[in-house]
Design an enzyme around this catalytic site. Structure first.
Site, PDB file in Angstrom:
ATOM      1  CG  HIS A 158     -39.514  50.721  81.404  1.00 27.93           C
ATOM      2  ND1 HIS A 158     -40.139  50.151  80.318  1.00 27.93           N
ATOM      3  CD2 HIS A 158     -38.807  49.727  81.997  1.00 27.93           C
ATOM      4  CE1 HIS A 158     -39.822  48.871  80.251  1.00 27.93           C
ATOM      5  NE2 HIS A 158     -39.026  48.575  81.262  1.00 27.93           N
ATOM      6  CE  LYS A 187     -32.095  40.114  77.651  1.00 25.97           C
ATOM      7  NZ  LYS A 187     -32.627  41.029  78.675  1.00 25.97           N
ATOM      8  NE  ARG A 196     -41.383  44.200  87.055  1.00 29.24           N
ATOM      9  CZ  ARG A 196     -41.234  43.547  85.917  1.00 29.24           C
ATOM     10  NH1 ARG A 196     -42.003  43.835  84.906  1.00 29.24           N
ATOM     11  NH2 ARG A 196     -40.342  42.592  85.785  1.00 29.24           N
ATOM     12  CB  SER A 204     -41.522  45.235  77.894  1.00 30.03           C
ATOM     13  OG  SER A 204     -41.030  46.451  78.375  1.00 30.03           O
TER      14      SER A 204
HETATM   15  O1  PNS Z   1     -34.906  45.275  80.896  1.00 29.21           O
HETATM   16  P1  PNS Z   1     -34.079  44.073  81.210  1.00 29.21           P
HETATM   17  O2  PNS Z   1     -34.088  43.120  80.030  1.00 29.21           O
HETATM   18  O3  PNS Z   1     -34.470  43.418  82.497  1.00 29.21           O
HETATM   19  O4  PNS Z   1     -32.565  44.617  81.377  1.00 29.21           O
HETATM   20  C1  PNS Z   1     -31.521  43.710  81.609  1.00 29.21           C
HETATM   21  C2  PNS Z   1     -30.145  44.386  81.478  1.00 29.21           C
HETATM   22  C3  PNS Z   1     -30.020  45.108  80.138  1.00 29.21           C
HETATM   23  C4  PNS Z   1     -29.971  45.394  82.589  1.00 29.21           C
HETATM   24  C5  PNS Z   1     -29.078  43.270  81.607  1.00 29.21           C
HETATM   25  O5  PNS Z   1     -29.403  42.217  80.741  1.00 29.21           O
HETATM   26  C6  PNS Z   1     -27.668  43.743  81.306  1.00 29.21           C
HETATM   27  O6  PNS Z   1     -27.112  44.537  82.023  1.00 29.21           O
HETATM   28  N1  PNS Z   1     -27.105  43.255  80.201  1.00 29.21           N
HETATM   29  C7  PNS Z   1     -25.752  43.596  79.781  1.00 29.21           C
HETATM   30  C8  PNS Z   1     -24.812  42.390  79.931  1.00 29.21           C
HETATM   31  C9  PNS Z   1     -24.187  42.329  81.302  1.00 29.21           C
HETATM   32  O7  PNS Z   1     -23.595  43.270  81.769  1.00 29.21           O
HETATM   33  N2  PNS Z   1     -24.301  41.153  81.965  1.00 29.21           N
HETATM   34  C10 PNS Z   1     -23.662  40.925  83.270  1.00 29.21           C
HETATM   35  C11 PNS Z   1     -24.561  41.307  84.410  1.00 29.21           C
HETATM   36  S1  PNS Z   1     -25.599  39.960  84.846  1.00 29.21           S
END
Ligand code: PNS
Length: 165
Positions: free
Chosen positions: A17, A41, A90, A128
Site C-alpha cells: 500500500h 468485513k 498486483r 494484508s
Molecule cells: O482493500 P480492499 O478491501 O480491496 O478495498 C475495497 C474497497 C474499499 C475499495 C471497496 O470494497 C469499496 O469501494 N467499498 C465501498 C462500497 C462500494 O462503493 N461498492 C461499490 C463498488 S463495487
C-alpha cells in the site's frame, strides 16, 4: 486542483500500500487515503486503529490525508470533491475484481475515473491477508510492514490470545 482517493480496507497497511501511496501522491495535488469502516468485513483492526497506523506511516508526506468512510466509494469521492480513484494492481488475479469495481463505479458516477498503478515487483505477492496470517503464527513481519504496524499486530494478536512471542 486534482484530488484523488486511494481507497481500501488497509487491515493493516503494508509496504505494498505504501508503495502505491508514495508513487501516487506525487501525481496529484492532494491524495486522500479512504479507509473503509465496514464492520461487516470483520476487520482485525478497528477503523480508528487503521487510520492511526496510516497516519503514522504517511506523516512525512505533505499532501496526503487519511479519512475513514462508509457507504459507496463514489459518494465519498463526491463529498471529498475528488474526480480520481487510484487502485493498485498486483497480478492478473486482481484484475477481474478491479475491472468490475471500476466499471460499477463509472456507471454510478461517470465523472469519477479509476486509475491503476501496477504494484512494484518486490511487493506483487504481498497482501494484508498474508500479513495477518504471518502475525497470527508469530512470524517475522519486518519485510512486509513498517515497525509501527508490526508492533500493533503483535499487540493485537496478544489481546486475541494468539500471542506467539
Ligand atoms: O482493500 P480492499 O478491501 O480491496 O478495498 C475495497 C474497497 C474499499 C475499495 C471497496 O470494497 C469499496 O469501494 N467499498 C465501498 C462500497 C462500494 O462503493 N461498492 C461499490 C463498488 S463495487
Amino acid at each position: 486542483m486534482l484530488r484523488a482517493i486511494y481507497p481500501g480496507s488497509f487491515d493493516p497497511v503494508t509496504y505494498g500500500h505504501m508503495d502505491i501511496i508514495e508513487r501516487s501522491h506525487n501525481l496529484v495535488d492532494e491524495l486522500i487515503v479512504g479507509v473503509l469502516c465496514n464492520k461487516a468485513k470483520m476487520p482485525l483492526f478497528s477503523a480508528e486503529e487503521r487510520v492511526k497506523m496510516l497516519k503514522e506511516v504517511t506523516k512525512d508526506l505533505r499532501n496526503v490525508r487519511i479519512i475513514p468512510f462508509d457507504g459507496l466509494l463514489v459518494d465519498f469521492a463526491a463529498r471529498m470533491e475528488a474526480k480520481l480513484i487510484i487502485r493498485g494492481l498486483r497480478a492478473i488475479t486482481d484484475f477481474e475484481y478491479e475491472l468490475q469495481m471500476s466499471q460499477t463505479n463509472h456507471k454510478l458516477e461517470p465523472n469519477v475515473e479509476t486509475m491503476f498503478l501496477t504494484t512494484s515487483i518486490e511487493y506483487s505477492y504481498l497482501s494484508s491477508t498474508t500479513v495477518r496470517e504471518i502475525a497470527a503464527f508469530g512470524g517475522d513481519l519486518s519485510q512486509f510492514v513498517p515497525e509501527a504496524v508490526a508492533a500493533a499486530l503483535r499487540k493485537k494478536m496478544c489481546t486475541k490470545g494468539e500471542c506467539n512471542k
